[in-house]
Design a protein around this motif. Structure first.
Motif, PDB file in Angstrom:
ATOM      1  N   SER A  51      55.022  31.107  -2.335  1.00 13.18           N
ATOM      2  CA  SER A  51      53.942  31.424  -2.281  1.00 13.18           C
ATOM      3  C   SER A  51      53.247  32.486  -1.107  1.00 13.18           C
ATOM      4  O   SER A  51      52.258  32.677  -1.187  1.00 13.18           O
ATOM      5  CB  SER A  51      53.611  30.457  -3.545  1.00 13.18           C
ATOM      6  OG  SER A  51      53.196  29.252  -2.039  1.00 13.18           O
ATOM      7  N   ASN A  52      54.043  31.494  -0.162  1.00 16.70           N
ATOM      8  CA  ASN A  52      53.398  31.584   0.948  1.00 16.70           C
ATOM      9  C   ASN A  52      51.908  30.918   1.281  1.00 16.70           C
ATOM     10  O   ASN A  52      51.404  31.702   1.768  1.00 16.70           O
ATOM     11  CB  ASN A  52      52.969  33.131   1.726  1.00 16.70           C
ATOM     12  CG  ASN A  52      54.417  33.419   2.207  1.00 16.70           C
ATOM     13  OD1 ASN A  52      55.734  33.036   1.892  1.00 16.70           O
ATOM     14  ND2 ASN A  52      55.083  34.478   1.784  1.00 16.70           N
ATOM     15  N   ASP A  53      51.730  30.371   0.297  1.00 18.81           N
ATOM     16  CA  ASP A  53      50.078  29.416   0.623  1.00 18.81           C
ATOM     17  C   ASP A  53      50.395  28.736   0.755  1.00 18.81           C
ATOM     18  O   ASP A  53      51.143  27.458   0.625  1.00 18.81           O
ATOM     19  CB  ASP A  53      49.965  29.512  -0.646  1.00 18.81           C
ATOM     20  CG  ASP A  53      48.367  28.891  -1.347  1.00 18.81           C
ATOM     21  OD1 ASP A  53      47.919  29.039  -0.294  1.00 18.81           O
ATOM     22  OD2 ASP A  53      48.446  27.890  -2.662  1.00 18.81           O
ATOM     23  N   THR A  54      50.146  28.515   2.012  1.00 20.45           N
ATOM     24  CA  THR A  54      49.425  27.010   3.444  1.00 20.45           C
ATOM     25  C   THR A  54      48.440  26.971   2.922  1.00 20.45           C
ATOM     26  O   THR A  54      48.872  25.663   3.623  1.00 20.45           O
ATOM     27  CB  THR A  54      49.725  27.453   4.691  1.00 20.45           C
ATOM     28  OG1 THR A  54      48.506  28.932   4.150  1.00 20.45           O
ATOM     29  CG2 THR A  54      51.233  28.661   5.426  1.00 20.45           C
TER      30      THR A  54
ATOM     31  N   LYS B 257      54.196  22.934  -3.467  1.00 20.51           N
ATOM     32  CA  LYS B 257      52.330  22.633  -3.805  1.00 20.51           C
ATOM     33  C   LYS B 257      52.758  20.745  -3.985  1.00 20.51           C
ATOM     34  O   LYS B 257      53.721  20.047  -4.325  1.00 20.51           O
ATOM     35  CB  LYS B 257      52.649  22.784  -5.779  1.00 20.51           C
ATOM     36  CG  LYS B 257      52.740  24.377  -5.310  1.00 20.51           C
ATOM     37  CD  LYS B 257      51.583  25.013  -4.399  1.00 20.51           C
ATOM     38  CE  LYS B 257      51.025  26.421  -4.540  1.00 20.51           C
ATOM     39  NZ  LYS B 257      49.926  26.684  -4.281  1.00 20.51           N
TER      40      LYS B 257
ATOM     41  N   GLY C 234      48.112  25.436   0.315  1.00 19.70           N
ATOM     42  CA  GLY C 234      47.511  24.308  -0.887  1.00 19.70           C
ATOM     43  C   GLY C 234      48.595  23.460  -0.649  1.00 19.70           C
ATOM     44  O   GLY C 234      49.280  23.157  -1.910  1.00 19.70           O
ATOM     45  N   SER C 235      49.298  24.269   0.192  1.00 20.29           N
ATOM     46  CA  SER C 235      50.864  23.435   0.332  1.00 20.29           C
ATOM     47  C   SER C 235      51.016  22.334   1.282  1.00 20.29           C
ATOM     48  O   SER C 235      49.974  21.989   1.946  1.00 20.29           O
ATOM     49  CB  SER C 235      51.775  24.686   0.481  1.00 20.29           C
ATOM     50  OG  SER C 235      51.674  25.458  -0.131  1.00 20.29           O
TER      51      SER C 235
END
Length: 266
Positions: free
Chosen positions: A219-222, A251, A224-225
């Protein structure tokens, strides 16, 4: 005015003038020879060699030479008590009779002083403080610490010593100093559950760097990770400073709720 010049031609003036000159000459001679006797001008003698003698021998030599003496003493751990180690004036210098000769001898027991505060002082500052307290530096040992040439600990006779303890003058003190490099190895921090910013901060505090960052769900979502995996993990316990810790983000995992139990009525 004419009477004055007439007086200068009289025999009375000449007699008074001669008497006055004779008085001045006699006074000059008395003062000259009196000062010569008082200051012992021309009366000089060679100072004998006293270093290396026992104090009783040195006193005997000075007494025969007609010289006075004043004695100071210091303590040296391995020196013979009563030994003359210094003198002023130096040997073979010339002094007047009755001159005071200053001797420094070794005393049998050292006077004690309160040990000064030198922890967290620089080496130069600590050296000056110890010297002012008549203490000596035995040796210096360096250990890993970011504080370069700063005193971290002090030891006397192989044991740590704290300010205020009474120690003999002339004692030798060992200094433990920082080498400016800090520790070579640190404990691996626990990064699990931290977001990326928190993980970077935790690594920087240990002198470590952030390595590769991967995501378990692509996801490359820094934002929310959080870190769900780190390499090396804490099982390795220690790591060299400057090394990198690689992390995997994912997550946050919600905690599994604990099922409630219904009490059974008898």
């Amino acid at each position: 005015m004419s009477k004055f010049f007439l007086y200068l031609r009289t025999s009375t003036f000449r007699k008074n003038l001669i008497a006055g000159l004779i008085f001045i000459v006699i006074l000059f001679i008395l003062v000259y020879f009196g000062l010569k006797v008082y200051t012992k001008h021309g009366d000089s003698q060679e100072v004998p060699l006293l270093k290396g003698l026992n104090i009783s021998e040195a006193l005997n030599v000075l007494d025969k030479a007609g010289l006075e003496v004043e004695i100071d003493s210091i303590y040296q751990m391995d020196a013979k008590p009563g030994l003359v180690i210094d003198q002023d004036p130096d040997p073979k210098s010339h002094v007047k009779g009755g001159r005071t000769i200053y001797l420094t001898i070794i005393t049998q027991s050292a006077p004690e002083i309160a040990f000064p505060e030198v922890i967290d002082k620089t080496f130069i500052e600590a050296s000056a403080i110890l010297k002012n307290h008549s203490l000596k530096i035995a040796d210096t040992v360096y250990k890993n610490d970011i504080a370069r040439d700063v005193v971290l600990d002090v030891k006397f006779a192989g044991q740590p010593i704290r300010p205020g303890r009474m120690v003999p003058k002339g004692s030798k003190i060992s200094l433990i100093l920082g080498n400016g490099r800090g520790d070579d190895e640190v404990e691996i921090p626990v990064l699990l559950g931290l977001n990326l910013t928190e993980a970077k901060f935790a690594l920087a505090g240990k002198g470590l760097t952030l390595g590769s960052v991967s995501f378990n769900d692509n996801s490359n979502d820094t934002l929310g990770s959080v870190v769900i995996k780190q390499n090396p993990d804490t099982s390795a316990k220690i790591i060299s400073i400057g090394n990198a810790i690689h992390v995997t983000l994912g997550k946050p995992v919600a905690p599994t709720p604990t099922p409630e139990t219904t009490p059974i009525n008898p």
